[in-house]
Design a protein around this motif. Structure first.
Motif, PDB file in Angstrom:
ATOM      1  N   PHE A  31       0.829  -1.200   0.000  1.00  0.00           N
ATOM      2  CA  PHE A  31       0.000   0.000   0.000  1.00  0.00           C
ATOM      3  C   PHE A  31       0.868   1.256   0.000  1.00  0.00           C
ATOM      4  O   PHE A  31       0.597   2.208  -0.742  1.00  0.00           O
ATOM      5  CB  PHE A  31      -0.927   0.011   1.224  1.00  0.00           C
ATOM      6  N   THR A  32       1.932   1.261   0.799  1.00  0.00           N
ATOM      7  CA  THR A  32       2.837   2.407   0.842  1.00  0.00           C
ATOM      8  C   THR A  32       3.510   2.617  -0.509  1.00  0.00           C
ATOM      9  O   THR A  32       3.613   3.749  -0.996  1.00  0.00           O
ATOM     10  CB  THR A  32       3.894   2.216   1.947  1.00  0.00           C
ATOM     11  N   ALA A  33       3.957   1.526  -1.129  1.00  0.00           N
ATOM     12  CA  ALA A  33       4.614   1.633  -2.434  1.00  0.00           C
ATOM     13  C   ALA A  33       3.656   2.185  -3.487  1.00  0.00           C
ATOM     14  O   ALA A  33       4.020   3.069  -4.271  1.00  0.00           O
ATOM     15  CB  ALA A  33       5.143   0.261  -2.854  1.00  0.00           C
ATOM     16  N   VAL A  34       2.434   1.673  -3.513  1.00  0.00           N
ATOM     17  CA  VAL A  34       1.448   2.154  -4.498  1.00  0.00           C
ATOM     18  C   VAL A  34       1.073   3.605  -4.196  1.00  0.00           C
ATOM     19  O   VAL A  34       0.853   4.404  -5.114  1.00  0.00           O
ATOM     20  CB  VAL A  34       0.217   1.227  -4.542  1.00  0.00           C
ATOM     21  N   SER A  35       1.027   3.972  -2.936  1.00  0.00           N
ATOM     22  CA  SER A  35       0.752   5.374  -2.581  1.00  0.00           C
ATOM     23  C   SER A  35       1.857   6.275  -3.103  1.00  0.00           C
ATOM     24  O   SER A  35       1.588   7.317  -3.717  1.00  0.00           O
ATOM     25  CB  SER A  35       0.631   5.529  -1.060  1.00  0.00           C
ATOM     26  N   ASP A  36       3.130   5.905  -2.881  1.00  0.00           N
ATOM     27  CA  ASP A  36       4.250   6.698  -3.397  1.00  0.00           C
ATOM     28  C   ASP A  36       4.182   6.808  -4.914  1.00  0.00           C
ATOM     29  O   ASP A  36       4.402   7.880  -5.492  1.00  0.00           O
ATOM     30  CB  ASP A  36       5.584   6.092  -2.961  1.00  0.00           C
ATOM     31  N   TYR A  37       3.905   5.696  -5.575  1.00  0.00           N
ATOM     32  CA  TYR A  37       3.771   5.658  -7.033  1.00  0.00           C
ATOM     33  C   TYR A  37       2.657   6.611  -7.493  1.00  0.00           C
ATOM     34  O   TYR A  37       2.833   7.411  -8.414  1.00  0.00           O
ATOM     35  CB  TYR A  37       3.475   4.218  -7.446  1.00  0.00           C
ATOM     36  N   THR A  38       1.507   6.519  -6.825  1.00  0.00           N
ATOM     37  CA  THR A  38       0.347   7.344  -7.187  1.00  0.00           C
ATOM     38  C   THR A  38       0.632   8.824  -6.947  1.00  0.00           C
ATOM     39  O   THR A  38       0.295   9.676  -7.774  1.00  0.00           O
ATOM     40  CB  THR A  38      -0.894   6.891  -6.391  1.00  0.00           C
ATOM     41  N   TRP A  39       1.249   9.148  -5.818  1.00  0.00           N
ATOM     42  CA  TRP A  39       1.563  10.553  -5.520  1.00  0.00           C
ATOM     43  C   TRP A  39       2.566  11.127  -6.508  1.00  0.00           C
ATOM     44  O   TRP A  39       2.470  12.286  -6.880  1.00  0.00           O
ATOM     45  CB  TRP A  39       2.108  10.690  -4.103  1.00  0.00           C
ATOM     46  N   GLN A  40       3.539  10.304  -6.916  1.00  0.00           N
ATOM     47  CA  GLN A  40       4.519  10.808  -7.870  1.00  0.00           C
ATOM     48  C   GLN A  40       3.863  11.082  -9.219  1.00  0.00           C
ATOM     49  O   GLN A  40       4.195  12.050  -9.893  1.00  0.00           O
ATOM     50  CB  GLN A  40       5.685   9.823  -8.026  1.00  0.00           C
ATOM     51  N   THR A  46      -1.139  15.111  -3.104  1.00  0.00           N
ATOM     52  CA  THR A  46      -0.306  15.230  -1.906  1.00  0.00           C
ATOM     53  C   THR A  46      -0.466  16.618  -1.285  1.00  0.00           C
ATOM     54  O   THR A  46      -1.091  17.509  -1.873  1.00  0.00           O
ATOM     55  CB  THR A  46       1.189  15.019  -2.221  1.00  0.00           C
ATOM     56  N   THR A  47       0.107  16.792  -0.143  1.00  0.00           N
ATOM     57  CA  THR A  47       0.108  18.116   0.511  1.00  0.00           C
ATOM     58  C   THR A  47       1.511  18.714   0.528  1.00  0.00           C
ATOM     59  O   THR A  47       1.757  19.664   1.245  1.00  0.00           O
ATOM     60  CB  THR A  47      -0.417  18.001   1.951  1.00  0.00           C
ATOM     61  N   LYS A  48       2.408  18.172  -0.268  1.00  0.00           N
ATOM     62  CA  LYS A  48       3.789  18.669  -0.274  1.00  0.00           C
ATOM     63  C   LYS A  48       3.881  20.121  -0.712  1.00  0.00           C
ATOM     64  O   LYS A  48       4.780  20.839  -0.298  1.00  0.00           O
ATOM     65  CB  LYS A  48       4.681  17.775  -1.126  1.00  0.00           C
ATOM     66  N   GLY A  49       2.950  20.563  -1.548  1.00  0.00           N
ATOM     67  CA  GLY A  49       2.945  21.964  -1.953  1.00  0.00           C
ATOM     68  C   GLY A  49       2.451  22.881  -0.848  1.00  0.00           C
ATOM     69  O   GLY A  49       2.722  24.078  -0.846  1.00  0.00           O
TER      70      GLY A  49
END
Length: 195
Positions: A31-40, A46-49
């Motif tokens: 799930f974490t890997a797919v989340s990172d993939y999806t966010w990228q 994401t809230t990085k901005g």
């Protein structure tokens, strides 16, 4: 599974527990890997901005939020004031007065002091029972907003006064209380339905 392994820690029950734990760990990793993939691929999710985690990003965010507070307080110092409620013998009040002196010197704001023993009706009107208590008032408006109760730091007074001004000016809703203007339309803006 876990409850059974703890109640009856047989080899079979403990083995079953760790097998379930292994499946859970792998699913969480996936799930974490797919989340990172999806966010990228979809950075708007994401809230990085809005809330950067790098040092340069955090520095920029602090600079923008401090500038927004400073500008908002400067623009509203003629229409708002702070009232600090005190009482004789209140050592905390003495300390708070020193902190407020810095606040008034740095912002140009007016701060009035009210002794609750000499003005109990005013204290009662604002629901003040703790000293020191600081409230925000606005010229020509019966509404007020509590800022602090007890001794507060200069940064806390600045931050809470900024937020209270925005509320009394009807610039934000309670859901937007902690949001800055530069975050409007972003990942923390509850009014932004497009995300």
């Amino acid at each position: 599974m876990r409850a059974r392994a703890f109640r009856r820690p047989t080899e079979q029950n403990v083995r079953d527990f760790w097998r379930v734990n292994e499946v859970t760990r792998k699913k969480a990793f996936a799930f974490t890997a797919v989340s990172d993939y999806t966010w990228q691929k979809n950075p708007e999710l994401t809230t990085k901005g809005d809330y950067p985690i790098t040092n340069p990003g955090r520095t920029a965010q602090v600079t923008m939020s401090e500038a927004e507070k400073r500008n908002k307080l400067a623009a509203n110092r003629e229409t708002f004031a702070l009232v600090m409620f005190t009482k004789p013998g209140c050592g905390y009040c003495t300390e708070q007065a020193g902190i407020l002196k810095w606040f008034t010197q740095s912002t140009g704001w007016t701060v009035k002091t009210v002794d609750i023993t000499q003005n109990p009706a005013i204290a009662a009107r604002f629901g003040v029972s703790i000293t020191p208590t600081i409230i925000l008032i606005q010229k020509g408006n019966q509404d007020y907003f509590p800022v602090t109760a007890g001794v507060a730091s200069a940064d806390e007074i600045t931050d809470r006064t900024f937020k209270a001004v925005r509320v009394l000016n009807k610039e934000v809703t309670p859901e937007q209380f902690d949001m800055y203007e530069f975050q409007r339309g972003g990942g923390y803006d509850v009014t932004n339905k497009s995300r």
